[in-house]
Design an enzyme around this catalytic site. Structure first.
Site, PDB file in Angstrom:
ATOM      1  N   LEU A  95      -3.297  22.328   2.837  1.00 61.19           N
ATOM      2  CA  LEU A  95      -2.073  23.188   2.854  1.00 61.19           C
ATOM      3  C   LEU A  95      -1.693  23.960   3.882  1.00 61.19           C
ATOM      4  CD1 LEU A  95       0.397  23.388   0.913  1.00 61.19           C
ATOM      5  CD2 LEU A  95      -0.760  25.072  -0.281  1.00 61.19           C
ATOM      6  N   HIS A 120       0.840  -1.207   0.061  1.00 65.11           N
ATOM      7  CA  HIS A 120      -0.047  -0.079  -0.086  1.00 65.11           C
ATOM      8  C   HIS A 120       0.769   1.329   0.027  1.00 65.11           C
ATOM      9  CE1 HIS A 120      -3.095  -2.890   0.682  1.00 65.11           C
ATOM     10  NE2 HIS A 120      -3.215  -2.775   1.991  1.00 65.11           N
TER      11      HIS A 120
HETATM   12  O1  LIG Z   1      -4.386  -4.907   3.495  1.00 59.43           O
HETATM   13  C1  LIG Z   1      -4.790  -4.452   4.350  1.00 59.43           C
HETATM   14  O2  LIG Z   1      -5.420  -3.428   4.688  1.00 59.43           O
HETATM   15  C2  LIG Z   1      -6.335  -3.136   5.888  1.00 59.43           C
HETATM   16  C3  LIG Z   1      -6.724  -1.718   5.969  1.00 59.43           C
HETATM   17  O3  LIG Z   1      -7.295  -1.480   4.987  1.00 59.43           O
HETATM   18  P1  LIG Z   1      -8.138  -0.020   5.229  1.00 59.43           P
HETATM   19  O4  LIG Z   1      -8.820  -0.015   3.937  1.00 59.43           O
HETATM   20  O5  LIG Z   1      -9.277  -0.470   6.148  1.00 59.43           O
HETATM   21  O6  LIG Z   1      -7.548   1.003   5.572  1.00 59.43           O
HETATM   22  C4  LIG Z   1      -5.490  -3.881   7.094  1.00 59.43           C
HETATM   23  O7  LIG Z   1      -6.166  -3.883   8.224  1.00 59.43           O
HETATM   24  C5  LIG Z   1      -5.065  -5.292   6.891  1.00 59.43           C
HETATM   25  O8  LIG Z   1      -4.007  -5.677   7.921  1.00 59.43           O
HETATM   26  C6  LIG Z   1      -4.255  -5.343   5.522  1.00 59.43           C
HETATM   27  O9  LIG Z   1      -3.999  -6.603   5.107  1.00 59.43           O
END
Ligand SMILES: O=C1O[C@H](COP(=O)(O)O)[C@@H](O)[C@H](O)[C@H]1O
Ligand SMILES: NC(=O)C1=CN([C@@H]2O[C@H](COP(=O)(O)OP(=O)(O)OC[C@H]3O[C@@H](n4cnc5c(N)ncnc54)[C@H](OP(=O)(O)O)[C@@H]3O)[C@@H](O)[C@H]2O)C=CC1
Length: 605
Positions: free
Chosen positions: A498, A354
């Site tokens: 900003l 991510h």
């Molecule tokens: O890919 C994952 O993402 C989640 C967080 O995703 P979000 O969209 O809720 O921010 C994370 O909790 C998880 O551990 C991970 O595998």
């Protein structure tokens, strides 16, 4: 994992096909003329325009060689369809004649299979996202959704489970329960093993029974998409079998796209093995690797912000930017997913995918166009320009139990599915560098953690101080305190703001730091779609921009594998931090080494 059928093979068995929608459904033609084609002279082409549900989607696919250029394709398309973005054309190899295509949107069709439908993600995200698309009229007229898993379940039981997770948007409550009923009536379930070709043949048979009559009567065999929602790294052999079955079925009856969820390996070798397994039966362009952060509204907006505003792009380099921070925090632990998490840890779970994907989008050079391949080429380039991550530039932590206000919060190793002596990090901070002319020397700091004091994901861009600033004396000795900072808050409360220096109104000359603030909920009344809605829609439409290509994945693993190996081989002990705290203090020392202060700590966080 999910598979979609694409027009490429759907159309290959007949000399003239037509298509009526962005989903690529093919019909005996309705005689709307299209330029003549000759396979020998042609290459793959794609055309983008505004689509109703997918603003910049790649909607016309012309493969196996289309003489038509983008312009010709657009010129030939009826204006009404251009407006709706509902076209898809595939040319059969032997085709030498002018091609016609169907414009009747009512006859579009798609079949979606959710493999691993009994699991958490299917319930939590996939079915609700498909329903949202249905509600928004973004699914084709004729769609069928099949859940597939080993668990025994009837159609009614699946519908009952799914119904509990469906919601309508606040601004779309009209006919909500009616719409839910209609949606659920299109959902079916088939139980089977993941490694049984026979079970997939049975599934295929059922899918056919649900195809509309016009598909059967035209001899066209169907467009399918399959979501693979079983851990592909753990079940690599099963995934290979599933792909083999899908590929065999596609050869006989259309073509298939497979949408795969992470984890895509746990290091370079296992990731390469997974890629090999998938590619044994599928082409790269049939594989859609999901990183759901790429479907988040503000991550998608990153390129718009940068490339469509003159005030940002010229500043986007080492000349003006002092550091960039990519921050992820959750205020809950790994409860319920400890078994999965312990095998991966936070670096693999959040940073390598991510946060690194966001970094690549943030730092890439201007792509030639918004086409998926152009964007992904730039992302790969920047990833490959990154310096090896040094172990000294990484801090790891693990949360421990903590009692607050009489409530006791468990430590990571209190989870029964986690070994008591686990060293798996639930927090990590790292300093990364890009070895190119634009970013030389600029620290890209990442921080990700579970069981912290808040839930947040944001990008912070700290600018350099103004040289020779007339107002320096107003800031004291710490000039960096008064620099501009651009914050892109991905979640919650999506916002772009900003930080600027501003005169406090009055007769004196006092400056303060204020925010120019674009808070989404104040500016836009529309509810922001879930990331999975965007991604599922793109996958169904064959738009690859937001999916990870295998060379991107290789580059991401090449960057993180050495440091992960070193951390594990040296059995580095994580710094323990209390559940609900701000994480290990080591993260501050790391930032300080590069003269950086984390932007999320302090008065104006
Ligand atoms: O890919 C994952 O993402 C989640 C967080 O995703 P979000 O969209 O809720 O921010 C994370 O909790 C998880 O551990 C991970 O595998
Ligand atoms: N849940 C989440 O929040 C997120 C999940 N993901 C990823 O999405 C995918 C699906 O996640 P999620 O739904 O949570 O996973 P689950 O653990 O809930 O399992 C998904 C499916 O896998 C099957 N399954 C479970 N264990 C086994 C096993 N030992 N052998 C064979 N099949 C098994 C189950 O079906 P059955 O037993 O009925 O065959 C189930 O339907 C995973 O790759 C995960 O990493 C990614 C981001 C977030």
């Amino acid at each position: 994992m999910a598979a979609l059928s694409s027009s490429k093979h759907c159309c290959s068995s007949s000399s003239v096909y037509s298509s009526s929608s962005s989903f690529g459904f093919h019909q005996p033609q309705r005689n709307i003329p299209f330029p003549a084609v000759s396979q020998k002279r042609l290459g793959s082409k794609s055309v983008s325009w505004q689509s109703k549900c997918s603003p910049s989607s790649n909607v016309i696919l012309m493969q196996d060689g289309a003489l038509a250029t983008k312009k010709a394709a657009i010129d030939e398309a009826p204006p009404s369809k251009l407006k709706e973005g509902l076209l898809s054309v595939t040319l059969p190899e032997e085709h030498e004649q002018p091609i016609n295509f169907n414009m009747n949107a009512d006859e579009s069709t798609v079949t979606i299979t959710v493999v691993g439908a009994s699991g958490d993600l299917a319930k939590k995200k996939i079915f609700p996202a498909l329903f949202a698309l249905y509600y928004e009229d973004c699914l084709p007229e004729h769609f069928t959704i099949f859940g597939y898993a080993r668990s025994k379940m009837t159609d009614a039981e699946l519908r009952n489970i799914v119904s509990r997770t469906l919601t309508c948007r606040i601004d779309k409550r009209e006919n909500c329960s009616e719409k839910m009923e209609q949606f659920l009536s299109r959902c079916f379930y088939h139980s089977g093993q993941y490694d049984s070709q026979q079970n997939f043949v049975e599934l295929d048979k059922k899918l056919k029974e649900h195809e509309p009559n016009f598909v059967a009567s035209s001899g066209w065999k169907g467009c399918k998409s399959t979501f693979l929602l079983i851990d592909p790294t753990k079940h690599i052999r099963r995934c290979r079998k599933i792909c083999a079955s899908l590929s065999a079925s596609a050869a006989a009856s259309g073509w298939t796209r497979v949408i795969v969820e992470k984890p895509f390996g746990r290091d370079s070798d296992s990731s390469a093995a997974l890629t090999r397994a998938l590619k044994q039966y599928l082409e790269e362009d049939q594989i859609f690797r999901i990183d759901h952060y790429l479907g988040k509204e503000l991550v998608e907006n990153l390129s718009v912000l940068r490339f469509s505003n003159l005030i940002f792009e010229p500043l986007w380099s080492r000349q003006y930017i002092r550091n960039v921070q990519l921050i992820f925090s959750e205020d809950f632990g790994t409860e319920g997913r400890g078994g999965y998490f312990d095998h991966y840890g936070i670096i693999r779970d959040i940073m390598q995918n991510h946060l690194l994907q966001i970094l690549a989008l943030f730092a890439m050079e201007t792509p030639v166009s918004l086409d998926a391949e152009d964007i992904r080429n730039e992302k790969v380039k920047v990833l490959r320009s990154m310096k090896t991550i040094r172990i000294d530039d990484v801090v790891i932590g693990q949360y421990k139990s903590h009692t607050k206000g009489g409530v006791s919060y468990p430590g990571y190793t209190d989870d029964k599915t986690v070994p008591k002596d686990s060293l798996t990090p639930t927090f990590a901070a790292a300093a990364l560098f890009i070895d190119n002319a634009r970013w030389d020397g600029v620290p890209f700091l990442m921080k990700a953690g579970k069981a912290l004091h808040n839930r947040r994901a944001e990008i912070r861009v700290q600018f350099r101080h103004v040289p020779g600033n007339l107002y320096n004396r107003n800031f004291g000795t710490d000039l960096d305190r008064a620099t501009n900072e651009l914050v892109i808050r991905v979640q919650p409360d999506e916002a772009i703001y900003l930080k600027i220096n501003n005169k406090v109104p009055g007769l004196g000359m006092r400056l303060d730091r204020s925010n120019l603030n674009l808070l989404y909920k104040a500016r836009y009344s529309k509810e922001i779609p879930d990331a999975y809605e965007r991604l599922l829609l793109d996958a169904i439409e064959g738009e690859r921009r937001l999916f990870i290509r295998s060379d991107e994945l290789d580059a991401a693993w090449s960057l993180f594998t050495p440091v992960l190996k070193e951390l594990e081989e040296k059995k580095i002990i994580p710094e323990y931090y209390p559940y609900g705290s701000r994480g290990p203090v080591g993260a501050h020392y790391l930032a300080a080494r590069y003269n950086v202060k984390w932007g999320d700590i302090g008065v104006d966080e």
